[in-house]
Motif scaffolding. Structure first.
Motif, mmCIF file in Angstrom:
data_model
loop_
_atom_site.group_PDB
_atom_site.id
_atom_site.type_symbol
_atom_site.label_atom_id
_atom_site.label_comp_id
_atom_site.label_asym_id
_atom_site.label_seq_id
_atom_site.Cartn_x
_atom_site.Cartn_y
_atom_site.Cartn_z
ATOM 1 N N PRO A 186 -2.668 4.066 14.571
ATOM 2 C CA PRO A 186 -2.976 5.489 14.430
ATOM 3 C C PRO A 186 -4.453 5.778 14.681
ATOM 4 C CG PRO A 186 -1.921 4.587 12.434
ATOM 5 C CD PRO A 186 -2.392 3.434 13.279
ATOM 6 N N TYR A 187 -4.719 6.984 15.207
ATOM 7 C CA TYR A 187 -6.067 7.555 15.183
ATOM 8 C C TYR A 187 -6.231 8.094 13.751
ATOM 9 C CZ TYR A 187 -10.132 10.215 16.837
ATOM 10 O OH TYR A 187 -11.387 10.720 17.006
ATOM 11 N N GLY B 149 0.830 -1.210 0.000
ATOM 12 C CA GLY B 149 0.000 0.000 0.000
ATOM 13 C C GLY B 149 0.859 1.252 0.000
ATOM 14 N N ILE C 185 -1.759 -2.205 -5.503
ATOM 15 C CA ILE C 185 -2.679 -2.521 -6.602
ATOM 16 C C ILE C 185 -3.073 -1.254 -7.379
ATOM 17 C CG2 ILE C 185 -4.827 -2.202 -5.286
ATOM 18 C CD1 ILE C 185 -5.846 -4.823 -6.469
ATOM 19 N N ALA D 234 -0.999 -2.019 3.618
ATOM 20 C CA ALA D 234 -2.197 -1.949 2.751
ATOM 21 C C ALA D 234 -3.444 -2.280 3.561
ATOM 22 C CB ALA D 234 -2.062 -2.918 1.581
ATOM 23 N N GLY D 235 -4.471 -1.465 3.392
ATOM 24 C CA GLY D 235 -5.713 -1.705 4.121
ATOM 25 C C GLY D 235 -6.854 -0.944 3.485
ATOM 26 N N TYR E 80 -14.065 -3.715 10.536
ATOM 27 C CA TYR E 80 -12.776 -3.001 10.424
ATOM 28 C C TYR E 80 -12.038 -3.057 11.763
ATOM 29 C CZ TYR E 80 -9.431 0.842 9.734
ATOM 30 O OH TYR E 80 -8.278 1.601 9.648
ATOM 31 N N ARG F 131 -13.011 9.248 2.924
ATOM 32 C CA ARG F 131 -14.184 8.420 2.563
ATOM 33 C C ARG F 131 -14.954 8.015 3.811
ATOM 34 N NH1 ARG F 131 -11.003 5.997 -1.515
ATOM 35 N NH2 ARG F 131 -10.341 4.391 -0.063
ATOM 36 N N CYS G 31 0.608 -5.488 -7.324
ATOM 37 C CA CYS G 31 0.235 -6.725 -6.628
ATOM 38 C C CYS G 31 -1.022 -6.499 -5.810
ATOM 39 C CB CYS G 31 1.395 -7.121 -5.713
ATOM 40 S SG CYS G 31 1.021 -8.383 -4.483
ATOM 41 N N SER H 206 -9.566 8.019 5.196
ATOM 42 C CA SER H 206 -10.290 8.718 6.260
ATOM 43 C C SER H 206 -11.311 9.687 5.671
ATOM 44 C CB SER H 206 -9.325 9.434 7.201
ATOM 45 O OG SER H 206 -8.555 10.357 6.498
ATOM 46 N N VAL I 208 -2.517 -7.717 -2.605
ATOM 47 C CA VAL I 208 -1.959 -8.440 -1.451
ATOM 48 C C VAL I 208 -2.800 -9.649 -1.036
ATOM 49 C CG1 VAL I 208 -0.663 -6.474 -0.511
ATOM 50 C CG2 VAL I 208 -3.022 -6.875 0.254
ATOM 51 N N THR I 209 -4.037 -9.722 -1.513
ATOM 52 C CA THR I 209 -4.877 -10.873 -1.166
ATOM 53 C C THR I 209 -4.601 -12.078 -2.078
ATOM 54 O OG1 THR I 209 -6.721 -10.247 -2.613
ATOM 55 C CG2 THR I 209 -6.736 -9.366 -0.371
ATOM 56 N N LYS J 229 -8.417 -4.980 12.786
ATOM 57 C CA LYS J 229 -7.259 -4.275 13.336
ATOM 58 C C LYS J 229 -6.862 -4.828 14.711
ATOM 59 C CE LYS J 229 -6.534 -1.628 9.836
ATOM 60 N NZ LYS J 229 -5.299 -1.753 9.057
ATOM 61 N N SER K 25 -4.650 0.079 13.898
ATOM 62 C CA SER K 25 -5.450 1.301 14.014
ATOM 63 C C SER K 25 -5.864 1.459 15.475
ATOM 64 C CB SER K 25 -6.694 1.144 13.129
ATOM 65 O OG SER K 25 -7.779 1.898 13.624
ATOM 66 N N GLN L 182 -6.994 9.450 1.791
ATOM 67 C CA GLN L 182 -8.243 9.161 1.060
ATOM 68 C C GLN L 182 -9.161 8.264 1.879
ATOM 69 O OE1 GLN L 182 -7.943 7.761 -2.974
ATOM 70 N NE2 GLN L 182 -6.567 9.432 -3.562
HETATM 71 N N1 NAI Z 1 -6.253 6.989 7.363
HETATM 72 C C1 NAI Z 1 -6.514 6.713 8.649
HETATM 73 O O1 NAI Z 1 -7.192 7.502 9.357
HETATM 74 C C2 NAI Z 1 -5.977 5.475 9.262
HETATM 75 C C3 NAI Z 1 -5.476 4.427 8.522
HETATM 76 N N2 NAI Z 1 -5.010 3.304 9.139
HETATM 77 C C4 NAI Z 1 -4.465 2.195 8.371
HETATM 78 O O2 NAI Z 1 -3.347 2.634 7.635
HETATM 79 C C5 NAI Z 1 -3.214 1.868 6.447
HETATM 80 C C6 NAI Z 1 -3.072 2.794 5.277
HETATM 81 O O3 NAI Z 1 -4.246 3.573 5.194
HETATM 82 P P1 NAI Z 1 -4.350 4.938 4.359
HETATM 83 O O4 NAI Z 1 -3.014 5.373 3.938
HETATM 84 O O5 NAI Z 1 -5.203 5.833 5.137
HETATM 85 O O6 NAI Z 1 -5.202 4.423 3.110
HETATM 86 P P2 NAI Z 1 -5.226 4.858 1.599
HETATM 87 O O7 NAI Z 1 -6.539 4.397 1.070
HETATM 88 O O8 NAI Z 1 -4.837 6.270 1.421
HETATM 89 O O9 NAI Z 1 -4.051 3.956 0.964
HETATM 90 C C7 NAI Z 1 -4.130 2.562 0.994
HETATM 91 C C8 NAI Z 1 -3.191 1.981 -0.049
HETATM 92 O O10 NAI Z 1 -3.346 0.562 0.005
HETATM 93 C C9 NAI Z 1 -3.491 0.068 -1.315
HETATM 94 N N3 NAI Z 1 -4.277 -1.150 -1.328
HETATM 95 C C10 NAI Z 1 -5.576 -1.308 -0.987
HETATM 96 N N4 NAI Z 1 -5.961 -2.553 -1.217
HETATM 97 C C11 NAI Z 1 -4.885 -3.221 -1.699
HETATM 98 C C12 NAI Z 1 -4.670 -4.546 -2.137
HETATM 99 N N5 NAI Z 1 -5.644 -5.464 -2.142
HETATM 100 N N6 NAI Z 1 -3.436 -4.892 -2.571
HETATM 101 C C13 NAI Z 1 -2.453 -3.966 -2.601
HETATM 102 N N7 NAI Z 1 -2.602 -2.705 -2.215
HETATM 103 C C14 NAI Z 1 -3.809 -2.331 -1.763
HETATM 104 C C15 NAI Z 1 -4.200 1.198 -2.057
HETATM 105 O O11 NAI Z 1 -4.068 1.077 -3.463
HETATM 106 C C16 NAI Z 1 -3.541 2.413 -1.467
HETATM 107 O O12 NAI Z 1 -2.378 2.759 -2.181
HETATM 108 C C17 NAI Z 1 -4.445 0.953 6.392
HETATM 109 O O13 NAI Z 1 -4.095 -0.318 6.870
HETATM 110 C C18 NAI Z 1 -5.415 1.641 7.342
HETATM 111 O O14 NAI Z 1 -6.338 0.738 7.900
HETATM 112 C C19 NAI Z 1 -4.995 3.187 10.496
HETATM 113 C C20 NAI Z 1 -5.487 4.181 11.273
HETATM 114 C C21 NAI Z 1 -5.984 5.420 10.736
#
Ligand code: NAI
Ligand SMILES: CCCCCC(=O)/C=C/C=C\C/C=C\C/C=C\CCCC(=O)O
Length: 250
Positions: free
Chosen positions: A180-181, A15, A40, A94-95, A150, A190, A65, A188, A67-68, A154, A137, A186
């Motif tokens: 993280p909080y 990710g 991906i 990635a999440g 979700y 959404r 890739c 958060s 990741v699943t 986590k 998270s 993108q």
């Molecule tokens: N944004 C937030 O407020 C918080 C996020 N997190 C965690 O941080 C991590 C990153 O989140 P963000 O940067 O906010 O999300 P984001 O949506 O901005 O970025 C996620 C990235 O993961 C990639 N991704 C998603 N599904 C995938 C897959 N099947 N295979 C490969 N890549 C994949 C996406 O293409 C994207 O580049 C996640 O695990 C999320 O749960 C944790 C706490 C707070």
């Protein structure tokens, strides 16, 4: 405090094309590491080219890739090892947040984190050692009623990370977790658009972190060699602090 020198180390970030993943990729490159972005996203190549212009192009590797897809995930990990000759740091980041497609979400947020951890333990050099960071998270520690699957995914990441610590030690690998909080990405945005108003107001009052600040927490877990099996909380309001578990109460 003993600090890991990242110069010339090889990192893999899932990710890594945007958000928190991209922020950690940038910090790792600034510290002199070679970094593989495993994602991906259709924007991956463009992001990689931009990073290559800012840093050394040979220090950036982009691998498309899902990741699943366990075959594709293994191929990505093995490609990093064959391309750079070692694998020292893995950030399972990635999440997604999608309560409707919760089954898919569990595959990304949990199964792929477990798979990525086991691949790292298999491919890291026990002589050299390594470090794995799993991105959880704050919802693992404070359950979110409007995102139950979700939060569960986590929480499982935290528990898996704490349990696998002992096995990882045998392979000379440290494994830590960050919680993280809300972070300005993108995901958060959404989430905020979709959630009930009463929850949104509380989050906006608490404040959202910049991705770079969350990434600094991940860097601390990577570089501080005393950190193993720890869970680091990160928020705009309270900064970084280690979560204390009361494991002895039964
Ligand atoms: N944004 C937030 O407020 C918080 C996020 N997190 C965690 O941080 C991590 C990153 O989140 P963000 O940067 O906010 O999300 P984001 O949506 O901005 O970025 C996620 C990235 O993961 C990639 N991704 C998603 N599904 C995938 C897959 N099947 N295979 C490969 N890549 C994949 C996406 O293409 C994207 O580049 C996640 O695990 C999320 O749960 C944790 C706490 C707070
Ligand atoms: C104490 C809570 C901290 C949560 C931190 C976090 O992980 C933030 C993630 C950001 C967005 C996703 C979170 C919740 C999902 C919001 C709405 C779910 C309903 C919409 C849906 O897509 O199913």
């Amino acid at each position: 405090m003993s600090t890991l020198d990242l110069s010339g180390r090889v990192a893999l970030v899932t990710g890594g094309a945007q958000g928190i993943g991209l922020a950690i990729v940038q910090l790792l490159l600034e510290a002199g590491a070679k970094v593989a972005l495993v994602d991906i996203s259709p924007n991956l190549r463009e992001t990689g080219q931009r990073l290559g212009r800012s840093f050394k192009p040979e220090n950036v590797l982009c691998l498309t890739c899902d990741v699943t897809d366990s075959t594709s995930l293994r191929k990505s990990f093995e490609k990093v090892l064959s391309h750079y000759g070692s694998l020292d740091i893995v950030v399972n980041n990635a999440g997604i947040a999608d309560e409707v497609n919760w089954d898919k979400m569990l595959h990304i947020n949990l199964h792929a984190v477990i798979a990525g951890t086991y691949l790292a333990l298999e491919l890291m050099d026990p002589e050299k050692g390594g470090v794995i960071i799993n991105v959880s998270s704050m919802s693992a520690l404070y359950p979110v009623v409007y995102a139950p699957a979700y939060s569960a995914s986590k929480k499982a990441v935290v528990t898996f990370t704490r349990c696998i610590k002992s096995a990882a030690e045998g392979a000379n690998v440290r494994v830590n977790c960050i919680c993280p909080y809300y972070v300005k990405t993108q995901m958060s945005q959404r989430g905020l658009d979709a959630m009930p108003e009463q929850f949104k107001n509380e989050i906006l009052q608490n404040g959202l972190m910049d991705p770079e600040d969350a990434a600094k927490g991940i860097m601390e877990l990577i570089t501080d060699t005393s950190k193993n099996g720890t869970v680091l909380r990160a928020s705009a309001k309270r900064g970084l602090s280690y979560h204390i578990f009361n494991d002895n109460t039964f």
